[in-house]
Design a protein around this motif. Structure first.
Motif, PDB file in Angstrom:
ATOM      1  N   THR A  56      54.231  22.978  55.864  1.00  0.00           N
ATOM      2  CA  THR A  56      54.023  22.469  54.833  1.00  0.00           C
ATOM      3  C   THR A  56      55.184  21.637  54.274  1.00  0.00           C
ATOM      4  O   THR A  56      56.503  22.216  54.758  1.00  0.00           O
ATOM      5  CB  THR A  56      53.915  23.692  53.921  1.00  0.00           C
ATOM      6  OG1 THR A  56      55.131  24.705  53.935  1.00  0.00           O
ATOM      7  CG2 THR A  56      52.846  24.650  54.094  1.00  0.00           C
ATOM      8  N   GLN A 158      51.043   7.008  54.122  1.00  0.00           N
ATOM      9  CA  GLN A 158      50.403   8.111  53.295  1.00  0.00           C
ATOM     10  C   GLN A 158      51.173   8.691  52.085  1.00  0.00           C
ATOM     11  O   GLN A 158      52.409   9.087  52.161  1.00  0.00           O
ATOM     12  CB  GLN A 158      50.123   9.496  54.269  1.00  0.00           C
ATOM     13  CG  GLN A 158      49.075   8.887  55.000  1.00  0.00           C
ATOM     14  CD  GLN A 158      47.583   8.759  54.651  1.00  0.00           C
ATOM     15  OE1 GLN A 158      47.135   9.383  53.531  1.00  0.00           O
ATOM     16  NE2 GLN A 158      46.772   7.814  55.136  1.00  0.00           N
ATOM     17  N   VAL A 160      52.684  11.734  50.228  1.00  0.00           N
ATOM     18  CA  VAL A 160      52.879  13.369  50.691  1.00  0.00           C
ATOM     19  C   VAL A 160      53.326  13.953  49.275  1.00  0.00           C
ATOM     20  O   VAL A 160      54.440  13.528  48.819  1.00  0.00           O
ATOM     21  CB  VAL A 160      53.853  13.348  51.796  1.00  0.00           C
ATOM     22  CG1 VAL A 160      54.052  14.953  52.301  1.00  0.00           C
ATOM     23  CG2 VAL A 160      53.132  12.517  52.998  1.00  0.00           C
ATOM     24  N   ASP A 164      51.921  19.972  50.480  1.00  0.00           N
ATOM     25  CA  ASP A 164      50.963  19.652  51.383  1.00  0.00           C
ATOM     26  C   ASP A 164      51.052  20.013  52.750  1.00  0.00           C
ATOM     27  O   ASP A 164      52.122  20.400  53.415  1.00  0.00           O
ATOM     28  CB  ASP A 164      50.797  18.042  51.670  1.00  0.00           C
ATOM     29  CG  ASP A 164      50.321  17.215  50.515  1.00  0.00           C
ATOM     30  OD1 ASP A 164      49.707  18.009  49.573  1.00  0.00           O
ATOM     31  OD2 ASP A 164      50.585  15.882  50.446  1.00  0.00           O
ATOM     32  N   VAL A 175      47.752  14.453  57.089  1.00  0.00           N
ATOM     33  CA  VAL A 175      48.272  14.944  55.735  1.00  0.00           C
ATOM     34  C   VAL A 175      47.114  15.536  55.016  1.00  0.00           C
ATOM     35  O   VAL A 175      45.984  15.042  54.526  1.00  0.00           O
ATOM     36  CB  VAL A 175      48.761  14.053  54.820  1.00  0.00           C
ATOM     37  CG1 VAL A 175      49.603  14.791  53.397  1.00  0.00           C
ATOM     38  CG2 VAL A 175      49.992  13.484  55.591  1.00  0.00           C
ATOM     39  N   ARG A 177      46.132  17.777  51.674  1.00  0.00           N
ATOM     40  CA  ARG A 177      46.530  18.314  50.390  1.00  0.00           C
ATOM     41  C   ARG A 177      46.215  19.994  50.491  1.00  0.00           C
ATOM     42  O   ARG A 177      45.004  20.562  50.927  1.00  0.00           O
ATOM     43  CB  ARG A 177      45.532  17.902  49.126  1.00  0.00           C
ATOM     44  CG  ARG A 177      45.769  16.493  49.013  1.00  0.00           C
ATOM     45  CD  ARG A 177      46.993  16.027  48.405  1.00  0.00           C
ATOM     46  NE  ARG A 177      46.970  14.610  48.324  1.00  0.00           N
ATOM     47  CZ  ARG A 177      47.881  13.799  49.176  1.00  0.00           C
ATOM     48  NH1 ARG A 177      48.614  14.451  50.156  1.00  0.00           N
ATOM     49  NH2 ARG A 177      47.769  12.526  48.905  1.00  0.00           N
ATOM     50  N   ARG A 178      47.202  20.739  49.867  1.00  0.00           N
ATOM     51  CA  ARG A 178      46.814  22.023  49.761  1.00  0.00           C
ATOM     52  C   ARG A 178      45.683  22.643  48.943  1.00  0.00           C
ATOM     53  O   ARG A 178      45.027  23.486  49.628  1.00  0.00           O
ATOM     54  CB  ARG A 178      48.205  23.047  49.488  1.00  0.00           C
ATOM     55  CG  ARG A 178      48.327  22.575  47.888  1.00  0.00           C
ATOM     56  CD  ARG A 178      49.758  23.498  47.488  1.00  0.00           C
ATOM     57  NE  ARG A 178      49.910  23.070  46.029  1.00  0.00           N
ATOM     58  CZ  ARG A 178      49.381  23.495  44.938  1.00  0.00           C
ATOM     59  NH1 ARG A 178      48.665  24.672  45.231  1.00  0.00           N
ATOM     60  NH2 ARG A 178      49.901  23.370  43.745  1.00  0.00           N
ATOM     61  N   ALA A 181      42.518  22.456  51.557  1.00  0.00           N
ATOM     62  CA  ALA A 181      42.952  22.985  52.828  1.00  0.00           C
ATOM     63  C   ALA A 181      41.864  23.830  53.617  1.00  0.00           C
ATOM     64  O   ALA A 181      41.343  23.559  54.719  1.00  0.00           O
ATOM     65  CB  ALA A 181      44.302  23.455  52.873  1.00  0.00           C
TER      66      ALA A 181
END
Length: 240
Positions: A56, A158, A160, A164, A175, A177-178, A181
């Motif tokens: 992360t 990208q 960030v 992430d 990458v 995104r949480r 995910a």
């Protein structure tokens, strides 16, 4: 002078570690495909060793050639974190070397990704931590700042955000995104399973795979809506 561009954010919303683990072993290409092929860093962000990347993001925005805020992020980072540095793509000076990256490995960090240069490549290759960067130079950095920690940055083309999920292999870095995910991981797992079946078919029944490949290719030509003519030899047409 104001504080914008010279500040540290201490709070990071990290995803559940179990969610992060869903991506372990998945190719970056499969993951990026399931996000419409829009979330892979540019090809110039290359691996400097053979350690897979999964963790992360802790983000750093740094002036070209200055690593003061990189050091701050290194002090703040937790096991499983990846320090992601927007170094302005500058390669006149390195932003870290073996000492900093060895310290990151000892702290249990998952990786370092730098849109800029590093140094001490021979040492980095032997460390048990994933490292990606734009390039290598022996020239050392300044330590004056300003900078930011844990604000949105740009790395390898990208955006960030802190928290992430970053996944990297020999192809490059993607990458996630949480917030996306779990959905992305589920789709990428299915895609990898489908590709594994394709490999199995290719190995066990090559003729069947060749026929399927030919049929699929012709369907794709048909979907273009353009009839592509076929000729004999190129040299015959142009009388070469």
């Amino acid at each position: 002078m104001g504080t914008i561009g010279n500040r540290i954010f201490t709070k990071v919303e990290r995803p559940d570690p179990a969610v992060v683990e869903l991506f372990r072993g998945l190719p970056s290409s499969n993951i990026n495909d399931e996000m419409n092929r829009l979330f892979c860093m540019h090809d110039y962000i290359r691996p400097l060793n053979n350690i897979p990347l999964l963790g992360t993001a802790i983000t750093v925005k740094a002036p070209i050639g200055d690593n003061l805020f990189f050091h701050q992020a290194l002090d703040m980072a937790q096991p499983g974190d990846v320090i992601v540095v927007d170094g302005g793509s500058g390669c006149n000076r390195s932003l870290a070397g073996e000492i900093m990256i060895r310290f990151a490995a000892k702290k249990g960090l998952a990786g370092i990704v730098v849109d800029g240069c590093l140094r001490d490549l021979d040492g980095i290759r032997e460390l048990p931590i994933a490292v990606y960067a734009r390039g290598i130079t022996p020239q050392g950095p300044f330590k004056f700042g300003p900078g930011e920690v844990n604000s949105p940055i740009s790395c390898g083309g990208q955006v960030v955000f802190p928290g992430d999920i970053l996944v990297g292999d020999s192809d490059g870095v993607v990458v996630v995104r949480r917030q996306d995910a779990e959905e992305v991981a589920a789709a990428a797992i299915k895609k990898k399973a489908a590709e594994d079946k394709t490999f199995e078919l290719m190995e066990m029944k090559l003729a069947a795979y060749a026929e399927e490949h030919q049929n699929t290719t012709q369907k794709r030509f048909a979907n273009t809506g353009v009839e592509v003519p076929k000729y004999g030899g190129y040299t015959e047409m142009y009388q070469l």
